[in-house]
Design a protein around this motif. Sequence first.
Motif, PDB file in Angstrom:
ATOM      1  N   ASN A   2       0.839  -1.193   0.000  1.00 40.98           N
ATOM      2  CA  ASN A   2       0.000   0.000   0.000  1.00 40.98           C
ATOM      3  C   ASN A   2       0.874   1.244   0.000  1.00 40.98           C
ATOM      4  N   ILE A  19      -4.293   1.051  -2.641  1.00 43.11           N
ATOM      5  CA  ILE A  19      -4.323  -0.319  -2.132  1.00 43.11           C
ATOM      6  C   ILE A  19      -4.632  -1.211  -3.318  1.00 43.11           C
ATOM      7  N   CYS A  51      -7.481   0.905   6.670  1.00 43.77           N
ATOM      8  CA  CYS A  51      -6.032   0.733   6.568  1.00 43.77           C
ATOM      9  C   CYS A  51      -5.393   1.347   7.816  1.00 43.77           C
ATOM     10  N   VAL A  56       0.982   0.306   5.445  1.00 47.68           N
ATOM     11  CA  VAL A  56       1.550   1.193   4.427  1.00 47.68           C
ATOM     12  C   VAL A  56       3.000   0.804   4.197  1.00 47.68           C
TER      13      VAL A  56
END
Length: 128
Positions: A2, A19, A51, A56
């Motif tokens: 991501n 994503i 998220c 990330v």
Amino acid sequence: MNNLIVDAARNKIFLTLIIDKNIYTCSHENSKINFEKLMILINRFLNNNKCTLNNVGRIYVNRGPGSFAGIRNSLAIIKALFLTKKIDYYCFSFQDFKGFDEIKYKDVPNLCEQFKIKKNLINPIYLS
């Protein structure tokens, strides 16, 4: 992996989350109050899109030219995330992508790779 894109250098604060093939965006007023709570805005944006920072893999942050306060705050937050969460970041400027007229945030990760933008390097461009 991501990708999060943070742009606080322009007339609005833009956040983009990629994503897989899904792209989520939001914008906020470019103001002192929002600069001070930028991390809260980022967390809220990530939560709204199911998220977290743990999901990330890379962060892309606009280094300018633009608002001194916006650039300074966004770079400080991204550097702190690198130090605490070990999330690699790329500082880009739309000026880095010569030959491209209309660039969309979703294109930034590929353009950073194409133009060999160095990871974990900060070199801000402030407007005087």
